[in-house]
Design a protein around this motif. Structure first.
Motif, PDB file in Angstrom:
ATOM      1  N   GLU A 173      35.948  50.035 -25.175  1.00  0.00           N
ATOM      2  CA  GLU A 173      36.717  48.600 -25.395  1.00  0.00           C
ATOM      3  C   GLU A 173      37.570  48.116 -24.385  1.00  0.00           C
ATOM      4  OE1 GLU A 173      37.287  51.497 -26.985  1.00  0.00           O
ATOM      5  OE2 GLU A 173      39.233  51.411 -27.965  1.00  0.00           O
ATOM      6  N   THR A 174      38.075  49.046 -23.784  1.00  0.00           N
ATOM      7  CA  THR A 174      39.012  48.896 -22.633  1.00  0.00           C
ATOM      8  C   THR A 174      38.380  48.647 -21.392  1.00  0.00           C
ATOM      9  OG1 THR A 174      39.142  51.218 -22.075  1.00  0.00           O
ATOM     10  CG2 THR A 174      40.930  50.122 -23.710  1.00  0.00           C
ATOM     11  N   VAL A 175      38.025  49.797 -20.569  1.00  0.00           N
ATOM     12  CA  VAL A 175      37.108  49.430 -19.403  1.00  0.00           C
ATOM     13  C   VAL A 175      36.101  50.463 -19.533  1.00  0.00           C
ATOM     14  CG1 VAL A 175      39.224  48.919 -18.212  1.00  0.00           C
ATOM     15  CG2 VAL A 175      38.371  51.463 -18.318  1.00  0.00           C
ATOM     16  N   TYR A 176      35.055  50.397 -18.533  1.00  0.00           N
ATOM     17  CA  TYR A 176      33.890  51.379 -18.382  1.00  0.00           C
ATOM     18  C   TYR A 176      34.552  52.691 -17.957  1.00  0.00           C
ATOM     19  CZ  TYR A 176      30.045  48.479 -19.416  1.00  0.00           C
ATOM     20  OH  TYR A 176      28.908  47.713 -20.217  1.00  0.00           O
TER      21      TYR A 176
ATOM     22  N   HIS B 173      34.570  51.075 -29.206  1.00  0.00           N
ATOM     23  CA  HIS B 173      33.344  50.624 -28.867  1.00  0.00           C
ATOM     24  C   HIS B 173      32.306  51.242 -29.412  1.00  0.00           C
ATOM     25  CE1 HIS B 173      30.359  48.705 -26.381  1.00  0.00           C
ATOM     26  NE2 HIS B 173      31.240  48.019 -25.778  1.00  0.00           N
ATOM     27  N   PRO B 174      31.364  50.607 -30.183  1.00  0.00           N
ATOM     28  CA  PRO B 174      30.320  51.027 -30.788  1.00  0.00           C
ATOM     29  C   PRO B 174      29.432  52.099 -30.191  1.00  0.00           C
ATOM     30  CG  PRO B 174      30.246  48.803 -30.908  1.00  0.00           C
ATOM     31  CD  PRO B 174      31.558  49.188 -30.377  1.00  0.00           C
TER      32      PRO B 174
ATOM     33  N   LEU C  90      27.527  57.613 -28.696  1.00  0.00           N
ATOM     34  CA  LEU C  90      27.326  58.634 -27.507  1.00  0.00           C
ATOM     35  C   LEU C  90      28.017  59.871 -28.144  1.00  0.00           C
ATOM     36  CD1 LEU C  90      27.327  57.348 -23.799  1.00  0.00           C
ATOM     37  CD2 LEU C  90      25.439  58.408 -25.047  1.00  0.00           C
ATOM     38  N   LEU C  91      29.271  59.789 -28.419  1.00  0.00           N
ATOM     39  CA  LEU C  91      30.043  60.614 -29.080  1.00  0.00           C
ATOM     40  C   LEU C  91      29.453  61.658 -30.058  1.00  0.00           C
ATOM     41  CD1 LEU C  91      33.543  59.143 -28.770  1.00  0.00           C
ATOM     42  CD2 LEU C  91      32.798  61.415 -27.594  1.00  0.00           C
ATOM     43  N   GLN C  92      28.945  60.689 -30.983  1.00  0.00           N
ATOM     44  CA  GLN C  92      28.261  61.299 -32.338  1.00  0.00           C
ATOM     45  C   GLN C  92      26.999  62.022 -31.868  1.00  0.00           C
ATOM     46  OE1 GLN C  92      26.777  58.034 -34.894  1.00  0.00           O
ATOM     47  NE2 GLN C  92      27.175  59.143 -36.660  1.00  0.00           N
TER      48      GLN C  92
END
Ligand code: TXA
Ligand code: MG
Length: 337
Positions: free
Chosen positions: A31-34, A121-122, A127-129
């Motif tokens: 949500e902030t930056v890539y 960010h969804p 990806l984390l999940q």
């Protein structure tokens, strides 16, 4: 081979999660930056981040986790840190806490603290999940240059040095997370201003019945946060700052100077006029900030003059002015840090 950009289909997300588990780098939207992500528990994978970004080894990485439970496996939490995580995660808040032994030294640049954040960010969450591992991820740009808020920005900076870029469109916040050192639960220190203010942090702690002070960023925070150099986030074109763009500058004919106004100026706009927001919205200005710096940097101007955010822009204005000041900072001599 240049990087491949992936649209976020379920198949691509599985593929990228598998690449992360294999120790490869993946640029992902937050949500902030890539961020340029790697398995945070794999020192070899993390070393690739430093190599791709040409980042000095003494600039530690932020580790991204799905939630507080995952975070507690990597760092020793205190009550203040738990209260903040419960209130602001997932979201743009990074907590610095004593690290546990599982975190490789390369992630923390040898320090005994680790920086942790649970992104909102969804796609980062997905990806984390799917990967099932914590992800070390600094901003996905060459060290010292303007941060990326679109997949195109990542491609422009790192396209020849990495293989995978997940395209999630433009980042909704636009400036990096607030970093707060919570290792002393009574004296918190904001190391980098962001979308969450020191005031919000102290209000939440007070409401939870905790006695703690929250100090604002220091003028020379690099002692505590080595990455926060005087010069950072910099376009190639020399940038200077002012509180209001003077009318003399505005009406310079045929100017080679790009002007970045805080809000849309009145009158007929000229080609070299740009603005961060239409009507002075700090949220819109933050979302546009890095894109506009890049655009003005790419248009062949000999310099950029940017207006600082006014005090009325609140903590997002503080965050933008922090980046602007560093972007305008003194150039380091080549080869020096
Ligand atoms: O919003 C963000 O925080 C983005 C996204 C991708 O999550 N990440 C980001 O990472 O801005 P980066 O590398 O550009 O900034 C990380 C900074 C370091 O430069 C350093 O200043 C600070 O976090 N940091 C990391 N670990 C630290 C530690 N143990 N103690 C103090 N500061 C730390
Ligand atoms: Mg960065």
């Amino acid at each position: 081979m240049p990087a491949r950009t992936y649209r976020p289909s379920p198949r691509n997300l599985r593929l990228l999660a598998a690449a992360l588990r294999r120790g490869e780098l993946v640029a992902m939207p937050t949500e902030t930056v890539y961020g340029l992500a790697a398995n945070a528990l794999d020192a070899r994978a993390c070393r690739k981040i430093f190599a791709a970004k040409r980042r000095p080894a003494n600039d530690p990485l932020i580790v991204h986790v799905p939630d507080l439970r995952a975070a507690e496996k990597l760092a020793v939490f205190n009550e203040a840190a738990r209260v903040l995580a419960k209130k602001f995660w997932p979201g743009p808040l990074t907590l610095v806490l004593p690290k546990r032994a599982v975190v490789p030294g390369i992630v923390t640049s040898g320090q005994d603290t680790v920086a942790l954040r649970s992104p909102a960010h969804p796609l980062a969450r997905r990806l984390l999940q799917l990967a099932g591992i914590p992800l070390a991820a600094p901003s996905a740009n060459p060290f010292g240059y303007v941060s990326p808020t679109t997949a195109e920005h990542v491609h422009a900076g790192l396209g020849r040095r990495i293989k995978h870029i997940l395209d999630g469109g433009a980042c909704p916040v636009g400036v990096e997370s607030t970093i707060v050192d919570v290792s002393d639960p009574h004296r918190l220190r904001v190391l980098r201003p962001g979308a969450i203010s020191a005031r919000q942090l102290s209000d939440v702690l007070r409401a939870a019945g905790l006695r703690a002070t929250v100090s604002q960023p220091q003028r020379k925070p690099q002692v505590l946060a080595p990455g926060l150099l005087d010069q950072h986030y910099s376009p190639h074109t020399p940038l200077s700052l002012c509180t209001r763009i003077a009318s003399a500058l505005r009406h310079e004919p045929g100017s080679k100077t790009a002007l970045i106004f805080w809000r849309k100026p009145a009158g007929h706009a000229r080609k070299n006029w740009h603005w961060l927001s239409d009507a002075g919205s700090p949220e819109q200005a933050a979302r546009n900030f890095y894109s506009l710096l890049r655009r003005t940097d790419a248009t062949g101007h000999t310099r950029i003059v940017a207006e600082k955010a006014p005090a009325s822009a609140g903590h997002l204005g503080v965050a933008i002015n922090d980046r602007l000041t560093r972007a305008a900072g003194k150039r380091r001599a080549p080869g020096s840090r």
